[in-house]
Design a protein around this motif. Structure first.
Motif, PDB file in Angstrom:
ATOM      1  N   THR A   1      -8.257 -11.061  -5.196  1.00 21.09           N
ATOM      2  CA  THR A   1      -8.867  -9.763  -4.881  1.00 21.09           C
ATOM      3  C   THR A   1      -9.627  -9.157  -6.053  1.00 21.09           C
ATOM      4  OG1 THR A   1      -6.806  -8.598  -5.453  1.00 21.09           O
ATOM      5  CG2 THR A   1      -7.130  -9.212  -3.123  1.00 21.09           C
ATOM      6  N   ALA A   2      -9.697  -9.855  -7.169  1.00 19.86           N
ATOM      7  CA  ALA A   2     -10.387  -9.327  -8.352  1.00 19.86           C
ATOM      8  C   ALA A   2     -11.864  -9.080  -8.052  1.00 19.86           C
ATOM      9  CB  ALA A   2     -10.235 -10.293  -9.521  1.00 19.86           C
ATOM     10  N   HIS A   3     -12.416  -8.099  -8.740  1.00 23.43           N
ATOM     11  CA  HIS A   3     -13.792  -7.656  -8.509  1.00 23.43           C
ATOM     12  C   HIS A   3     -14.823  -8.772  -8.693  1.00 23.43           C
ATOM     13  CE1 HIS A   3     -17.172  -4.954  -8.263  1.00 23.43           C
ATOM     14  NE2 HIS A   3     -17.597  -5.370  -9.439  1.00 23.43           N
ATOM     15  N   ASP A   4     -14.572  -9.673  -9.617  1.00 23.35           N
ATOM     16  CA  ASP A   4     -15.562 -10.708  -9.921  1.00 23.35           C
ATOM     17  C   ASP A   4     -15.425 -11.967  -9.061  1.00 23.35           C
ATOM     18  OD1 ASP A   4     -13.160 -11.529 -11.010  1.00 23.35           O
ATOM     19  OD2 ASP A   4     -14.036 -12.232 -12.883  1.00 23.35           O
ATOM     20  N   ARG A   5     -14.578 -11.938  -8.060  1.00 22.78           N
ATOM     21  CA  ARG A   5     -14.364 -13.100  -7.194  1.00 22.78           C
ATOM     22  C   ARG A   5     -15.200 -12.996  -5.927  1.00 22.78           C
ATOM     23  NH1 ARG A   5      -9.875 -16.390  -8.471  1.00 22.78           N
ATOM     24  NH2 ARG A   5     -10.879 -17.700  -6.926  1.00 22.78           N
ATOM     25  N   PRO A   6     -15.669 -14.110  -5.396  1.00 23.42           N
ATOM     26  CA  PRO A   6     -16.460 -14.097  -4.149  1.00 23.42           C
ATOM     27  C   PRO A   6     -15.552 -14.013  -2.918  1.00 23.42           C
ATOM     28  CG  PRO A   6     -16.301 -16.329  -4.989  1.00 23.42           C
ATOM     29  CD  PRO A   6     -15.608 -15.441  -5.994  1.00 23.42           C
ATOM     30  N   TRP A   7     -14.935 -12.861  -2.711  1.00 25.45           N
ATOM     31  CA  TRP A   7     -13.930 -12.702  -1.672  1.00 25.45           C
ATOM     32  C   TRP A   7     -14.497 -12.924  -0.276  1.00 25.45           C
ATOM     33  CZ3 TRP A   7     -12.797  -9.044   2.240  1.00 25.45           C
ATOM     34  CH2 TRP A   7     -11.495  -9.098   2.744  1.00 25.45           C
ATOM     35  N   THR A   8     -15.656 -12.358   0.038  1.00 28.92           N
ATOM     36  CA  THR A   8     -16.182 -12.455   1.406  1.00 28.92           C
ATOM     37  C   THR A   8     -16.500 -13.897   1.791  1.00 28.92           C
ATOM     38  OG1 THR A   8     -18.419 -11.936   0.654  1.00 28.92           O
ATOM     39  CG2 THR A   8     -17.085 -10.106   1.460  1.00 28.92           C
ATOM     40  N   SER A   9     -17.100 -14.642   0.885  1.00 29.48           N
ATOM     41  CA  SER A   9     -17.408 -16.040   1.221  1.00 29.48           C
ATOM     42  C   SER A   9     -16.124 -16.855   1.335  1.00 29.48           C
ATOM     43  CB  SER A   9     -18.365 -16.658   0.197  1.00 29.48           C
ATOM     44  OG  SER A   9     -17.814 -16.611  -1.095  1.00 29.48           O
ATOM     45  N   TRP A  10     -15.123 -16.560   0.506  1.00 26.87           N
ATOM     46  CA  TRP A  10     -13.843 -17.248   0.597  1.00 26.87           C
ATOM     47  C   TRP A  10     -13.194 -16.980   1.957  1.00 26.87           C
ATOM     48  CZ3 TRP A  10      -8.846 -15.054   0.893  1.00 26.87           C
ATOM     49  CH2 TRP A  10      -7.791 -15.984   0.802  1.00 26.87           C
TER      50      TRP A  10
ATOM     51  N   HIS B   1      -6.579   3.573   3.965  1.00 25.98           N
ATOM     52  CA  HIS B   1      -5.351   2.782   4.104  1.00 25.98           C
ATOM     53  C   HIS B   1      -5.584   1.617   5.058  1.00 25.98           C
ATOM     54  CE1 HIS B   1      -1.289   1.796   5.666  1.00 25.98           C
ATOM     55  NE2 HIS B   1      -0.941   1.995   4.414  1.00 25.98           N
ATOM     56  N   ARG B   2      -6.251   1.886   6.168  1.00 29.86           N
ATOM     57  CA  ARG B   2      -6.504   0.818   7.153  1.00 29.86           C
ATOM     58  C   ARG B   2      -7.374  -0.278   6.558  1.00 29.86           C
ATOM     59  NH1 ARG B   2      -3.933  -1.747  10.675  1.00 29.86           N
ATOM     60  NH2 ARG B   2      -5.265  -2.814  12.117  1.00 29.86           N
ATOM     61  N   ALA B   3      -8.419   0.113   5.804  1.00 30.82           N
ATOM     62  CA  ALA B   3      -9.296  -0.881   5.176  1.00 30.82           C
ATOM     63  C   ALA B   3      -8.519  -1.703   4.147  1.00 30.82           C
ATOM     64  CB  ALA B   3     -10.495  -0.197   4.522  1.00 30.82           C
ATOM     65  N   GLY B   4      -7.692  -1.039   3.338  1.00 34.31           N
ATOM     66  CA  GLY B   4      -6.879  -1.761   2.360  1.00 34.31           C
ATOM     67  C   GLY B   4      -5.862  -2.668   3.021  1.00 34.31           C
TER      68      GLY B   4
ATOM     69  N   LEU C   1       0.822  -1.213   0.000  1.00 31.95           N
ATOM     70  CA  LEU C   1       0.000   0.000   0.000  1.00 31.95           C
ATOM     71  C   LEU C   1       0.856   1.264   0.000  1.00 31.95           C
ATOM     72  CD1 LEU C   1      -2.775  -1.161   2.442  1.00 31.95           C
ATOM     73  CD2 LEU C   1      -3.081  -0.634   0.029  1.00 31.95           C
ATOM     74  N   ARG C   2       1.931   1.270   0.752  1.00 36.27           N
ATOM     75  CA  ARG C   2       2.811   2.450   0.777  1.00 36.27           C
ATOM     76  C   ARG C   2       3.524   2.633  -0.566  1.00 36.27           C
ATOM     77  NH1 ARG C   2       3.823   4.682   5.890  1.00 36.27           N
ATOM     78  NH2 ARG C   2       2.895   3.457   7.575  1.00 36.27           N
ATOM     79  N   THR C   3       3.925   1.542  -1.182  1.00 33.72           N
ATOM     80  CA  THR C   3       4.592   1.624  -2.478  1.00 33.72           C
ATOM     81  C   THR C   3       3.645   2.155  -3.549  1.00 33.72           C
ATOM     82  OG1 THR C   3       6.082  -0.182  -1.902  1.00 33.72           O
ATOM     83  CG2 THR C   3       5.824   0.298  -4.246  1.00 33.72           C
ATOM     84  N   ALA C   4       2.410   1.701  -3.548  1.00 38.27           N
ATOM     85  CA  ALA C   4       1.430   2.157  -4.535  1.00 38.27           C
ATOM     86  C   ALA C   4       1.066   3.626  -4.319  1.00 38.27           C
ATOM     87  CB  ALA C   4       0.180   1.289  -4.477  1.00 38.27           C
ATOM     88  N   ALA C   5       1.126   4.089  -3.071  1.00 42.27           N
ATOM     89  CA  ALA C   5       0.892   5.496  -2.719  1.00 42.27           C
ATOM     90  C   ALA C   5      -0.444   6.031  -3.243  1.00 42.27           C
ATOM     91  CB  ALA C   5       2.058   6.355  -3.188  1.00 42.27           C
ATOM     92  N   LEU C   6      -1.491   5.227  -3.124  1.00 36.85           N
ATOM     93  CA  LEU C   6      -2.813   5.660  -3.582  1.00 36.85           C
ATOM     94  C   LEU C   6      -3.575   6.443  -2.514  1.00 36.85           C
ATOM     95  CD1 LEU C   6      -3.896   2.412  -5.441  1.00 36.85           C
ATOM     96  CD2 LEU C   6      -3.173   4.578  -6.461  1.00 36.85           C
ATOM     97  N   VAL C   7      -3.304   6.144  -1.255  1.00 33.14           N
ATOM     98  CA  VAL C   7      -3.964   6.831  -0.141  1.00 33.14           C
ATOM     99  C   VAL C   7      -2.925   7.129   0.933  1.00 33.14           C
ATOM    100  CG1 VAL C   7      -6.254   5.804  -0.532  1.00 33.14           C
ATOM    101  CG2 VAL C   7      -4.634   4.648   0.957  1.00 33.14           C
ATOM    102  N   ALA C   8      -3.259   8.077   1.779  1.00 39.16           N
ATOM    103  CA  ALA C   8      -2.331   8.461   2.846  1.00 39.16           C
ATOM    104  C   ALA C   8      -2.257   7.372   3.915  1.00 39.16           C
ATOM    105  CB  ALA C   8      -2.794   9.767   3.481  1.00 39.16           C
TER     106      ALA C   8
ATOM    107  N   HIS D   1      -6.370  -4.486  -4.356  1.00 34.66           N
ATOM    108  CA  HIS D   1      -6.173  -5.031  -5.709  1.00 34.66           C
ATOM    109  C   HIS D   1      -5.382  -4.045  -6.577  1.00 34.66           C
ATOM    110  CE1 HIS D   1      -7.034  -7.526  -9.200  1.00 34.66           C
ATOM    111  NE2 HIS D   1      -7.286  -6.408  -9.853  1.00 34.66           N
ATOM    112  N   LEU D   2      -5.789  -2.796  -6.579  1.00 41.41           N
ATOM    113  CA  LEU D   2      -5.102  -1.795  -7.387  1.00 41.41           C
ATOM    114  C   LEU D   2      -3.661  -1.587  -6.918  1.00 41.41           C
ATOM    115  CD1 LEU D   2      -5.247   0.155  -9.721  1.00 41.41           C
ATOM    116  CD2 LEU D   2      -6.245   1.849  -8.176  1.00 41.41           C
ATOM    117  N   SER D   3      -3.451  -1.611  -5.619  1.00 43.27           N
ATOM    118  CA  SER D   3      -2.089  -1.471  -5.080  1.00 43.27           C
ATOM    119  C   SER D   3      -1.209  -2.629  -5.524  1.00 43.27           C
ATOM    120  CB  SER D   3      -2.123  -1.382  -3.553  1.00 43.27           C
ATOM    121  OG  SER D   3      -2.798  -0.228  -3.147  1.00 43.27           O
TER     122      SER D   3
END
Length: 185
Positions: free
Chosen positions: A95-104, A50-53, A37-44, A179-181
């Motif tokens: 982490t892709a958008h079309d994957r059932p992440w929560t059930s996994w 950042h905490r959620a990611g 997340l720090r390397t991607a630098a998308l959020v502070a 995912h984006l990071s």
């Protein structure tokens, strides 16, 4: 120098015996997530986003490392019979958008709890999941209407209108950020 075990008991020589169990597997997953997340630098760093990611990515890393080789084409194991480190491609797929992440996540946590009981690593993973699931944030509607919904001839998604805010569970904010990071690293 000996290998680090997933849980250390502060020199007591075993996993029990009254020593302090250190959740090394979770701490390593959290460290890796923070670095990405720090390397991607998308959020502070330190922000709610950042905490959620961080929690979404750490949870994904932690649970993918323990998967039965399903996310690794060769099911390779590392030194001492331990599984090989997770590859970025496996995390991107997970982490892709079309994957059932929560059930996994829920299935993997339940499997671990049934197989091993609630050790320190699993306790932190369960806490992260509860925070992601039960914390609601107000954020841009990433699943909002697409350009195709407005009657336009194209099915291209409309740009996200950041003024159109909705309440959503923190994982819905953290997972796309994770995912984006990963993609940018």
């Amino acid at each position: 120098m000996g290998a680090l075990l997933p849980e250390s008991t502060n020199g007591t020589g075993g996993r029990s015996g009254g020593g302090l169990a250190v959740p090394m597997a979770w701490l390593c997953a959290e460290y890796l997530a923070d670095e990405v997340l720090r390397t991607a630098a998308l959020v502070a760093p330190g922000s709610l986003e950042h905490r959620a990611g961080l929690q979404a990515l750490a949870l994904t890393v932690h649970l993918t490392e323990d998967a039965d080789g399903a996310d690794r084409p060769d099911g390779a194991e590392g030194p001492g019979g331990r599984r090989a480190p997770v590859r970025i491609e496996a995390l991107l797929r997970r982490t892709a958008h079309d994957r059932p992440w929560t059930s996994w996540v829920e299935e993997r946590l339940a499997e671990r709890l049934a197989a091993e009981g609630e050790g320190p690593d699993l306790a932190l993973a369960l806490t992260a999941w509860r925070h992601l699931r039960d914390t609601w944030v107000r954020a841009a509607d990433l699943d909002g209407p697409s350009a195709g919904d407005s009657g336009a001839a194209t099915d291209a998604p409309a740009p996200v209108d950041e003024q159109d805010q909705v309440w959503l569970p923190a994982w819905k904010l953290g997972l796309p950020l994770a995912h984006l990071s990963l993609y940018l690293c």
